[in-house]
Design an enzyme around this catalytic site. Sequence first.
Site, PDB file in Angstrom:
ATOM      1  N   TYR A 197       1.223   6.196  16.866  1.00 49.79           N
ATOM      2  CA  TYR A 197      -0.313   5.255  15.998  1.00 49.79           C
ATOM      3  C   TYR A 197      -1.852   6.523  15.668  1.00 49.79           C
ATOM      4  CZ  TYR A 197      -3.152   1.782  15.516  1.00 49.79           C
ATOM      5  OH  TYR A 197      -4.224   0.624  14.695  1.00 49.79           O
ATOM      6  N   VAL A 220       0.787  -1.310  -0.017  1.00 51.34           N
ATOM      7  CA  VAL A 220      -0.390  -0.237   0.012  1.00 51.34           C
ATOM      8  C   VAL A 220       0.719   1.331   0.208  1.00 51.34           C
ATOM      9  CG1 VAL A 220      -2.163  -1.052   1.003  1.00 51.34           C
ATOM     10  CG2 VAL A 220      -0.290  -0.574   2.661  1.00 51.34           C
ATOM     11  N   THR A 258      -6.629  -9.556  18.257  1.00 54.76           N
ATOM     12  CA  THR A 258      -5.865 -10.463  17.245  1.00 54.76           C
ATOM     13  C   THR A 258      -3.877  -9.958  17.704  1.00 54.76           C
ATOM     14  OG1 THR A 258      -4.966  -7.533  15.839  1.00 54.76           O
ATOM     15  CG2 THR A 258      -7.477  -9.298  15.044  1.00 54.76           C
ATOM     16  N   ASN A 282      -7.466  -1.409   5.239  1.00 54.28           N
ATOM     17  CA  ASN A 282      -7.577  -1.363   6.353  1.00 54.28           C
ATOM     18  C   ASN A 282      -6.197  -2.201   7.262  1.00 54.28           C
ATOM     19  OD1 ASN A 282      -7.831  -3.856   9.078  1.00 54.28           O
ATOM     20  ND2 ASN A 282      -6.795  -5.109   6.971  1.00 54.28           N
ATOM     21  N   VAL A 326      -9.234  -5.383  19.894  1.00 56.20           N
ATOM     22  CA  VAL A 326      -9.323  -5.936  19.143  1.00 56.20           C
ATOM     23  C   VAL A 326      -8.365  -7.237  19.545  1.00 56.20           C
ATOM     24  CG1 VAL A 326     -10.607  -8.073  17.306  1.00 56.20           C
ATOM     25  CG2 VAL A 326     -11.217  -5.537  17.613  1.00 56.20           C
ATOM     26  N   LYS A 341      -3.822   7.811  12.336  1.00 56.54           N
ATOM     27  CA  LYS A 341      -5.539   7.293  13.072  1.00 56.54           C
ATOM     28  C   LYS A 341      -5.680   8.586  12.592  1.00 56.54           C
ATOM     29  CE  LYS A 341      -4.753   3.446  11.609  1.00 56.54           C
ATOM     30  NZ  LYS A 341      -5.458   1.961  10.627  1.00 56.54           N
TER      31      LYS A 341
END
Length: 267
Positions: A161, A66, A198, A92, A196, A165
Site C-alpha cells: 500500500y 477506476v 473508517t 479518492n 481515519v 501511495k
Amino acid sequence: MSAFDLHGRRALVTGGAQGLGQGMAEALAAAGAAVVIGDVNDELGRETAQLIGKTGATTGFVHLDVTDESSWAAAVTATVAELGGLDVLVNNAGVEITSLVVDIDPRDLRRMLEVNVVGTALGMKHGLRAMRPGGEAGAGGAIVNVSSVAATIAFPGIAGYSGTKSAVDRMTRIAAAEAGRLGYGVRVNCIYPGLVPTAMGMQLAVDCAELGLFESPEAAVGAVVGLTPSGRLGEVADMADAVVFLASDAARFVNGTGLSVDGGMGS
C-alpha cells in the site's frame, strides 16, 4: 465572497459512495459545488448522491470502475453532460490489503496497483483531457489525488500500500509539471491523510493485530496516535476540508505538491 466558495464549480469524486470519498463529496457540495459521485457500488453511490441532494446541492451518480479506461471516458463524458462542465476531480478511490513483506501475495499487490496507481493515472489522464483547452469542459480546474501518510512513513504491514501511495505522490507532481508546461490551466495536488477510523482504517488495525505486529487492534491504533503530535486519529472532515481548500481559489498558487493532513505523524 470567500476564497473557499465553490459555487459554479462542477466536481467528480471517485470512491464517493462511502468513507472519505463521501465526506469529500459532502464538503464540496456544502461549499457550493455541484458534485457527481463515481463508484463501482451503484446502489450505495446513488443513495449517497440522493442524501447530498437533500441539502439542496446539485448531485448525481455515475458508475465508475477506476481501473477501466472505457469506464473513465464514459464517466467524465456523463459528468460534463449532467453538470455542464468539470472543474474539480478528486481521485479518492483506493484499496489497502495488509500483509507482511514475507507473505505478499502478487494478486493482492496487483489489485492495489490497479486501483491506487492505474486508477489514479487514468483519472488524471481523462480529467486533464476534459479540463484542458479544447476538452469536453475546457475551462481548466483542479485535480486532487488522495495519497496517504503511508507514503511518508515506514509503518509495518503496509509495504504494498505504501508503495502505491508513494507512486500517487510522484505522479501528482509530474502531472502538475506537464499541465503547467502545456498550458492546461489545471492545478494538480495530492493530500496525505492520516489514519481515519473508517471501515477501511479500522480493518487495517485488525489486520495488523492478526499478523502479530500488535497485541490488539486497540494497540495498533494507540501506536498511530502515539506517533501523531496532535494526539488523535484523523476525522473524515479533516480530509474533506483539505480537499475543499485545494479545489478552491484559496489554493490558486498551490500546485504540484502534497498536503499532509496527518496531525504531524509523517513529519
